[in-house]
Write a protein that holds these residues in place. Structure first.
Motif, PDB file in Angstrom:
ATOM      1  N   GLY A 156     -12.563 -50.860  62.582  1.00  0.00           N
ATOM      2  CA  GLY A 156     -13.018 -50.683  63.962  1.00  0.00           C
ATOM      3  C   GLY A 156     -13.074 -49.196  64.238  1.00  0.00           C
ATOM      4  O   GLY A 156     -13.722 -48.451  63.525  1.00  0.00           O
ATOM      5  N   ALA A 157     -12.319 -48.768  65.261  1.00  0.00           N
ATOM      6  CA  ALA A 157     -12.320 -47.348  65.566  1.00  0.00           C
ATOM      7  C   ALA A 157     -11.026 -46.707  65.105  1.00  0.00           C
ATOM      8  O   ALA A 157     -10.753 -45.558  65.390  1.00  0.00           O
ATOM      9  CB  ALA A 157     -12.496 -47.150  67.068  1.00  0.00           C
ATOM     10  N   GLU A 158     -10.217 -47.481  64.389  1.00  0.00           N
ATOM     11  CA  GLU A 158      -8.885 -46.987  64.058  1.00  0.00           C
ATOM     12  C   GLU A 158      -8.766 -46.604  62.586  1.00  0.00           C
ATOM     13  O   GLU A 158      -9.225 -47.328  61.705  1.00  0.00           O
ATOM     14  CB  GLU A 158      -7.858 -48.081  64.379  1.00  0.00           C
ATOM     15  N   VAL A 159      -8.132 -45.476  62.337  1.00  0.00           N
ATOM     16  CA  VAL A 159      -7.890 -45.066  60.956  1.00  0.00           C
ATOM     17  C   VAL A 159      -6.554 -45.667  60.510  1.00  0.00           C
ATOM     18  O   VAL A 159      -5.544 -45.523  61.193  1.00  0.00           O
ATOM     19  CB  VAL A 159      -7.830 -43.531  60.840  1.00  0.00           C
ATOM     20  N   CYS A 160      -6.557 -46.382  59.391  1.00  0.00           N
ATOM     21  CA  CYS A 160      -5.332 -47.008  58.902  1.00  0.00           C
ATOM     22  C   CYS A 160      -4.984 -46.444  57.538  1.00  0.00           C
ATOM     23  O   CYS A 160      -5.855 -46.028  56.782  1.00  0.00           O
ATOM     24  CB  CYS A 160      -5.514 -48.512  58.755  1.00  0.00           C
ATOM     25  N   ASP A 161      -3.687 -46.485  57.201  1.00  0.00           N
ATOM     26  CA  ASP A 161      -3.252 -46.153  55.846  1.00  0.00           C
ATOM     27  C   ASP A 161      -3.244 -47.439  55.045  1.00  0.00           C
ATOM     28  O   ASP A 161      -2.625 -48.420  55.452  1.00  0.00           O
ATOM     29  CB  ASP A 161      -1.828 -45.578  55.869  1.00  0.00           C
ATOM     30  N   LEU A 162      -3.917 -47.410  53.914  1.00  0.00           N
ATOM     31  CA  LEU A 162      -3.980 -48.628  53.105  1.00  0.00           C
ATOM     32  C   LEU A 162      -3.270 -48.360  51.782  1.00  0.00           C
ATOM     33  O   LEU A 162      -3.451 -47.305  51.179  1.00  0.00           O
ATOM     34  CB  LEU A 162      -5.449 -49.001  52.865  1.00  0.00           C
ATOM     35  N   VAL A 163      -2.447 -49.308  51.344  1.00  0.00           N
ATOM     36  CA  VAL A 163      -1.787 -49.126  50.063  1.00  0.00           C
ATOM     37  C   VAL A 163      -2.116 -50.296  49.138  1.00  0.00           C
ATOM     38  O   VAL A 163      -2.075 -51.454  49.538  1.00  0.00           O
ATOM     39  CB  VAL A 163      -0.254 -48.884  50.221  1.00  0.00           C
ATOM     40  N   ASP A 164      -2.525 -49.952  47.919  1.00  0.00           N
ATOM     41  CA  ASP A 164      -2.850 -50.935  46.887  1.00  0.00           C
ATOM     42  C   ASP A 164      -1.603 -51.080  46.025  1.00  0.00           C
ATOM     43  O   ASP A 164      -1.038 -50.079  45.586  1.00  0.00           O
ATOM     44  CB  ASP A 164      -4.023 -50.407  46.052  1.00  0.00           C
ATOM     45  N   THR A 165      -1.129 -52.292  45.798  1.00  0.00           N
ATOM     46  CA  THR A 165       0.131 -52.483  45.067  1.00  0.00           C
ATOM     47  C   THR A 165      -0.103 -53.204  43.740  1.00  0.00           C
ATOM     48  O   THR A 165      -1.089 -53.907  43.581  1.00  0.00           O
ATOM     49  CB  THR A 165       1.120 -53.328  45.892  1.00  0.00           C
ATOM     50  N   PRO A 166       0.823 -53.048  42.778  1.00  0.00           N
ATOM     51  CA  PRO A 166       0.725 -53.814  41.528  1.00  0.00           C
ATOM     52  C   PRO A 166       0.808 -55.314  41.827  1.00  0.00           C
ATOM     53  O   PRO A 166       1.530 -55.724  42.740  1.00  0.00           O
ATOM     54  CB  PRO A 166       1.948 -53.360  40.737  1.00  0.00           C
ATOM     55  N   GLY A 167       0.084 -56.119  41.070  1.00  0.00           N
ATOM     56  CA  GLY A 167       0.092 -57.565  41.266  1.00  0.00           C
ATOM     57  C   GLY A 167       1.476 -58.161  41.047  1.00  0.00           C
ATOM     58  O   GLY A 167       2.232 -57.703  40.209  1.00  0.00           O
ATOM     59  N   VAL A 168       1.799 -59.177  41.844  1.00  0.00           N
ATOM     60  CA  VAL A 168       3.114 -59.828  41.722  1.00  0.00           C
ATOM     61  C   VAL A 168       2.959 -61.343  41.671  1.00  0.00           C
ATOM     62  O   VAL A 168       2.147 -61.912  42.383  1.00  0.00           O
ATOM     63  CB  VAL A 168       4.045 -59.489  42.906  1.00  0.00           C
TER      64      VAL A 168
END
Lengths: 87, 582
Positions: free
Chosen positions: B53-65
């Motif tokens: 949308g109009a918001e900047v978010c921090d995204l984190v990609d993690t190892p599969g579990v």
């Protein structure tokens, strides 16, 4: 062979390692074993009621558990108890 | 969701291995996280910024579990820590539509964190091809959170995922402490939301999948793969392309133009030697990096990326399991070993997917000891391919034997356990050209950023040592070992030394030496064997310290160096005693 005969209840439970390639079965349970074997199998979906199909038996055992293709060594397959499907 | 915050909203991508988290990450952030077709591609977290949308978010990609608690491997622990430390305000669970049952087992575990969740039901196209239909609406009702159907690799469903993120809420599912209870719940729910028909239109894939893991067809296929690699990397890359770039482009044009330009603008002997002399930054450093190593790593990364994305590599575990078991490992170790052919440093990190500390240590030891990295492998193919096939077989035979003996001893001597061989095999897929090209481009870019500066530093070092007349001293000091024990020309001492800075730098030096006719076939085999077995490069060494600590790293160094030298000496002795020539 014995899976062809009509036997009752728990007699039909046998280790995954004894099945021929192409056999369909359902997981009955994983025998408790020291270490983390049960945990790891459960996390991969090898749990009671899961349908399996044996794909290959040599050199390792490869089977389809639900929709996951898994490869295990024989010692592991020995402890996975399954009920072969009725033909 | 649109309100003022002290910090950006933190989103975490969580899911079973190989469900496409890194693809979703790339699509949301515009940053590329390595995407491959095997469980364990991502072994550390990748962070990026995404605009929702109009918001900047921090995204984190993690190892599969597969699980967040109980028996989990080191890479799984990284994900579990992200969640336990509350580093995510919102969880995007990426689920493979084919494997909804396993995804639900994880969903049940995610529920205990009481964070807003949204489910990205990925690969609905592949599921459909196998006759599997998951009712997203019914699933959403069962879980009480939004469920978005996606084909992330094609960008399908991404906008819906963005649009529905504000609707994410806490999961409305029972909090089950016991893994078996979670499994039973997942089994039940998946039965209600999924229909599986016998229909399967993926027959060609299934046939390929079978052929690659059964020994009768699998071993010829492996031989074919290796042969194609030899042709593409060893012949096309290391001979045709290198020949063109080194002799024509650099030899005829670049270096001459550079020499002309330098002598015209800065007519000083020192500058001439520094830039375009025998140890010149352009004539040696850049020529090695761009003309010798770049074509080789590019061809290698292309082919390697193809193999990674096809799902082929994990299938090798099925028939290598017994061999690895003799070395205190299990078939799963084939992944770090094969990845080591790309880069030993990265592969050292991938050992996190192995279950026990003992296995990780043995795998790191074998990587450092015997697995040549891409550039080195290609120079081996380039040099020995020109000598004879027997020379090539001798080198690989000796290195593999040495790895086996060391692995076998380590498996017996080191304390600790080997874990069971239990491994998920990814589906065989036709790689997507776009991912393949992006991945290769990123890796080549990474290579240029990483290697070129070190090649220049190495050249500068050689230049400095040459000025101080220290190179002769090094050659003299190394003579008893290099010339005496190994029977190599004295110049090889400096090449072996440079090999520590970067293995491929040393390999390129050897390549250059072989081209000038200074090495006989036998000497080439001995030199390359020592270089292959020799201590890892600085980057790999630092990674070992990071993963296992300085004590382990120096112990490995102390073990590997004598093995390399004595194996080379043994080879030299045997070749000499039996009059073997290549």
């Amino acid at each position: 062979m014995s899976s062809m005969r009509l036997v009752s209840g728990s007699d039909r439970v046998r280790p995954l390692s004894s099945l021929a390639a192409g056999t369909h079965a359902t997981v009955h349970r994983v025998q408790p074993h020291g270490g983390d074997r049960v945990d790891r199998l459960v996390a991969l979906g090898v749990t009671a009621g899961a349908p399996i199909t044996v794909l290959q038996t040599f050199p390792g055992i490869v089977f389809l558990c639900d929709q996951t293709e898994l490869a295990v060594e024989r010692a592991v397959a020995d402890t996975i108890l399954v009920k072969p499907a009725e033909e | 969701m649109l309100r003022l915050r002290a910090r950006p909203l933190r989103l975490a991508l969580v899911g079973n291995p190989n469900v496409g988290k890194s693809v979703v990450f790339g699509a949301l952030t515009g940053r590329y996280a390595t995407v491959s077709n095997y469980p364990g591609t991502t072994v550390s977290v990748t962070r990026g910024r995404a605009l929702v949308g109009a918001e900047v978010c921090d995204l984190v990609d993690t190892p599969g579990v597969n699980a967040l608690s109980g028996a989990i491997s080191e890479d799984e622990r990284i994900t579990s820590q992200v969640l336990e430390r509350g580093e995510a305000d919102l969880i995007i669970q990426v689920a493979d539509a084919r494997n909804i049952r396993r995804a639900l087992m994880l969903t049940a575990e995610l529920a205990t964190f009481r964070k807003p969740v949204i489910v990205a039901l990925n690969m609905v196209d592949e599921a459909l091809a196998r006759g599997i239909v998951v009712n997203a609406e019914a699933l959403s009702t069962e879980l009480g959170v939004p469920v978005v159907e996606m084909v992330a690799i094609e960008g399908r469903g991404l906008q819906t995922l963005r649009d529905l993120l504000p609707d994410a809420t806490a999961l409305q599912v029972p909090h089950l402490r016991d893994a078996a209870a979670r499994a039973a719940w997942a089994h039940e729910v998946s039965g209600r939301v999924r229909t599986v028909s016998a229909l399967s239109i993926a027959r060609a894939q299934e046939a390929l999948s079978r052929a690659t893991r059964s020994p009768i067809t699998g071993i010829p296929i492996l031989a074919l793969v290796l042969y194609v690699m030899y042709l593409f990397v060893g012949v096309f890359g290391a001979q045709t392309l290198v020949g063109f770039l080194e002799q024509d482009v650099f030899g005829q044009h670049v270096n001459q133009a550079a020499t002309w330009l330098v002598d015209r603008t800065l007519p000083f002997a020192f500058v001439h030697d520094l830039l375009v002399g025998q140890y010149g930054l352009i004539t040696m450093g850049l020529t090695y990096a761009i003309a010798i190593v770049l074509p080789v790593v590019t061809t290698f990364f292309l082919l390697f990326g193809f193999l990674e994305d096809s799902g082929y590599i994990p299938r090798l575990a099925v028939f290598s399991d017994r061999i690895f078991r003799a070395m205190g490992l299990n078939g799963k170790a084939v992944l770090p070993m094969v990845l080591g052919l790309g880069c030993d440093t990265m592969a050292t990190m991938t050992t996190r997917i192995l279950a026990t500390p003992k296995e990780r240590l043995i795998a790191i030891l074998l990587l450092a000891l015997g697995i040549p990295c891409s550039a080195q492998l290609a120079t081996i193919l380039g040099i020995l391919g020109g000598v004879s096939f027997g020379a090539l077989l001798t080198l690989f035979g000796v290195v593999l034997l040495q790895m086996f003996v060391v692995g076998w001893l380590a498996g017996r001597l080191l304390r600790g356990e080997r874990s069971d061989f239990i491994m998920e095999l990814p589906p065989i897929r036709l790689p997507k050209l776009r991912n393949l090209l992006t991945k290769t481009r990123m890796r080549v870019w990474w290579y240029l950023g990483e290697a070129v500066p070190l090649f220049l530093v190495g050249t500068l070092l050689l230049f400095g040592l040459d000025r101080l007349h220290a190179l002769d001293a090094i050659a003299a000091a190394g003579r008893p070992i290099v010339t005496g024990l190994l029977g190599l020309p004295p110049e090889t001492a400096q090449i072996l030394m440079m090999g520590f800075l970067r293995r491929d730098y040393g390999a390129a030096g050897l390549f250059h030496l072989a081209q000038s006719g200074a090495l006989t076939g036998v000497q080439a085999v001995v030199a390359l064997t020592v270089m292959t077995l020799f201590i890892p490069c600085v980057a790999n060494f630092l990674m070992i310290i990071k993963e296992r600590g300085a004590k382990v790293a120096f112990t490995l160094l102390g073990v590997i160096t004598p093995i390399a030298v004595f194996t080379g000496a043994g080879l030299h002795y045997v070749f000499d005693a039996f009059g073997i020539r290549f």
